[in-house]
Design a protein around this motif. Sequence first.
Motif, short mmCIF file in Angstrom:
data_model
loop_
_atom_site.label_atom_id
_atom_site.label_comp_id
_atom_site.label_asym_id
_atom_site.label_seq_id
_atom_site.Cartn_x
_atom_site.Cartn_y
_atom_site.Cartn_z
N THR A 192 -9.30 4.97 -1.04
CA THR A 192 -8.22 4.57 -1.97
C THR A 192 -7.37 5.75 -2.41
O THR A 192 -6.25 5.55 -2.85
CB THR A 192 -8.78 3.87 -3.22
OG1 THR A 192 -9.70 4.75 -3.86
CG2 THR A 192 -9.46 2.56 -2.85
N SER A 201 -9.81 1.01 4.90
CA SER A 201 -10.12 0.28 3.67
C SER A 201 -11.15 0.95 2.76
O SER A 201 -11.09 0.74 1.55
CB SER A 201 -10.54 -1.16 3.99
OG SER A 201 -11.71 -1.18 4.77
N SER A 240 -2.85 -1.62 -1.59
CA SER A 240 -3.02 -2.73 -0.65
C SER A 240 -2.84 -2.23 0.77
O SER A 240 -2.13 -1.25 1.01
CB SER A 240 -2.05 -3.88 -0.95
OG SER A 240 -0.73 -3.52 -0.62
N ASP A 244 -10.98 2.38 10.30
CA ASP A 244 -10.83 1.55 9.11
C ASP A 244 -10.43 2.43 7.93
O ASP A 244 -11.15 3.36 7.56
CB ASP A 244 -12.16 0.85 8.82
CG ASP A 244 -12.10 -0.12 7.68
OD1 ASP A 244 -10.99 -0.44 7.19
OD2 ASP A 244 -13.18 -0.59 7.25
#
Length: 168
Positions: free
Chosen positions: A45, A42, A56, A40
């Motif tokens: 950043t 996510s 995004s 992952d």
Amino acid sequence: MVPPKADPAPPVESGPVTLAAIIGAHGVAGEVRLKVFADDLSPFTRFNDGALTLTSLRPGNNGAIARFAEIRDRNAAEAMRGTTLTVPRSELPPLAEGEYYHADLIGLPAVTPTGEPLGTVVAVDNFGAGDVIEVERPTGKRFMVPMRPEAVPEWSPERMVIEPDFAA
């Protein structure tokens, strides 16, 4: 099931850890296609010492589609092809007992249970049924071993023990 560690050693402290690579542009607005090496992305950043800011991320064919604030158009996205995305080791989540990061296994010496050298771990792959360790012998020949207790009864930050029957 992940083989047990030989002893509870502290985590390997090393340089940046590669989580993905940019494999090309997607569309005309500066999005990029990623080959992802992590479960992952996510939680992250900032990549490459803050040089890239993820704005995004969504699933894509064979990976993910990402937008970075610093990549504004298709030409810039194409120029980024081949760039790896790294984060400091300290930003990775802590591991549970028996878990490992692939980066921690690469470079480990591989030995038999009696200590006979087999080679060096050069890659960790997962083809869908679990991790597979690739070991390169001193001769340059390679063999693959499933990361399962019957094949790899123990590993530590210093070495990986491989049963001889799996070192063919």
